[in-house]
Design an enzyme around this catalytic site. Sequence first.
Site, PDB file in Angstrom:
ATOM      1  N   LYS A 204      21.849   9.090  41.555  1.00 44.28           N
ATOM      2  CA  LYS A 204      20.834   9.268  42.594  1.00 44.28           C
ATOM      3  C   LYS A 204      19.761  10.267  42.150  1.00 44.28           C
ATOM      4  CE  LYS A 204      22.726   6.156  45.088  1.00 44.28           C
ATOM      5  NZ  LYS A 204      23.732   6.143  46.110  1.00 44.28           N
TER       6      LYS A 204
HETATM    7  C1  LIG Z   1      24.833   5.381  46.873  1.00 44.53           C
HETATM    8  C2  LIG Z   1      24.661   4.940  48.268  1.00 44.53           C
HETATM    9  C3  LIG Z   1      25.514   5.377  49.294  1.00 44.53           C
HETATM   10  C4  LIG Z   1      26.774   6.134  49.037  1.00 44.53           C
HETATM   11  O1  LIG Z   1      26.594   7.351  48.414  1.00 44.53           O
HETATM   12  P1  LIG Z   1      27.883   8.136  47.883  1.00 44.53           P
HETATM   13  O2  LIG Z   1      27.369   9.532  47.698  1.00 44.53           O
HETATM   14  O3  LIG Z   1      28.272   7.475  46.593  1.00 44.53           O
HETATM   15  O4  LIG Z   1      28.930   8.040  48.916  1.00 44.53           O
HETATM   16  C5  LIG Z   1      25.225   5.024  50.597  1.00 44.53           C
HETATM   17  N1  LIG Z   1      24.165   4.264  50.890  1.00 44.53           N
HETATM   18  C6  LIG Z   1      23.338   3.792  49.936  1.00 44.53           C
HETATM   19  C7  LIG Z   1      22.155   2.970  50.345  1.00 44.53           C
HETATM   20  C8  LIG Z   1      23.567   4.101  48.597  1.00 44.53           C
HETATM   21  O5  LIG Z   1      22.773   3.594  47.649  1.00 44.53           O
END
Ligand SMILES: *Cc1c(COP(=O)(O)O)cnc(C)c1O
Length: 410
Positions: A204
């Site tokens: 991210k």
């Molecule tokens: C990556 C993601 C999540 C989950 O994030 P985590 O930190 O891995 O739990 C939730 N929603 C979207 C749209 C994502 O891309």
Amino acid sequence: MTGDGNIPIHRPDVGDEEIAAVTAVLRSGWLTTGPECHAFEEELAAFVGARHAVVVNSCTAALHLGLDAVGVRRGDHVLVPALTFAATAEVVAYFGAIPVLVDVEPRTLCIDAGAASHAAAMLAGGGPYPGVRAPSPGKAILPVHYGGQMADVDGVAEIARHHGLRVIEDAAHALPSWTRAPRGPWRSVGTTSEITCFSFYATKTITTGEGGALVTDDAAIADRARRMSLHGLSNDAWKRNAGGRWDYEILDTGYKYNLTDVAAALGRVQLRKANALLEARRRVAERYDALLAAVDEVEIPTVDDDRRPSYHLYPLRLRRARLGIDRDGFIEALRERGVGVSVHWRPLHLHPYYRDTFGLRPEHFPVASAEWRRLVSLPIYPSLGDEEIERVAGAVRDLCRRHARGRLRA
Ligand SMILES: *Cc1c(COP(=O)(O)O)cnc(C)c1O
């Protein structure tokens, strides 16, 4: 870095400062939730302009705690875009609540406010809606900021007001990003709904390896989320250690979602770099735009005038009528050329669990069903060099030239 000349779909941007910050925590004698998490919460809240932040070990956890804080119960209906990651809908199912899928807008691939309004009206009026067996007024809505471009939060807010829905933004892609009403002031993500959830997963926009956060202006929501993130205890270990009372009470059956100070130290450095990392991703997006805008066989992502996105993804769309190769073949060919690509995402209703559990069909969500079959996410991250960007775009152009349909080829 792979070192084999291949361009990976992602490389985390972690440097000496992050390593020094993590090392200092490892030497400090306090590894789990403590002063680093506390500082990270204050800095994150200040960064987006919200009153409170609660850091946890994933965005999935933050979304779960957000739904808990607004009182989602078994049998409740929660609106979720059909085009999203597994987490957005699974957290609804954790409660025995029902994820009600809503189609997305073709331009932004974010939740379509018109379709959400229709879904909310059907739930409230007892009308038929795909996947809904016993309609009852909706409880909440979870807009997702696809690729880091904010959804129509004002449209969602209006539907929420009209139908009494609570709003929890899935901003996993969107730190930092901004939106405005036409010609209005810019507003940061994290200030546009009562609860916003971020992800610090490895790929991210900023990362703690694994991690997430919930931000809100509501002290009661923040307190509830913080307590439920650590077993429902009245008093966390750091407070007890730092001269607080040794005793605590179990006030509810909570979860084990707290972040470590090791991760928070990494996150604090990343947060300080968040705007610089955004600028570096924007440079990549603009370079791709320049190199691919004139290629007739693909569509480049569009950015609305009233959005400043995080550029987490660069979702290219193939014009399938102009190509003699389908999306999967296109991806295979890019991989053969050493370009790592991905697809965000196969829509929920085209996965066996949602399809079979709720009796969903492709035609229920026509935009998501059609768009996902032509989506290809190109690599976009700060360390992607000019030469790599040109190689990726060159591979796309070359494939388009080879497989172009309906025009003469030199
Ligand atoms: C990556 C993601 C999540 C989950 O994030 P985590 O930190 O891995 O739990 C939730 N929603 C979207 C749209 C994502 O891309």
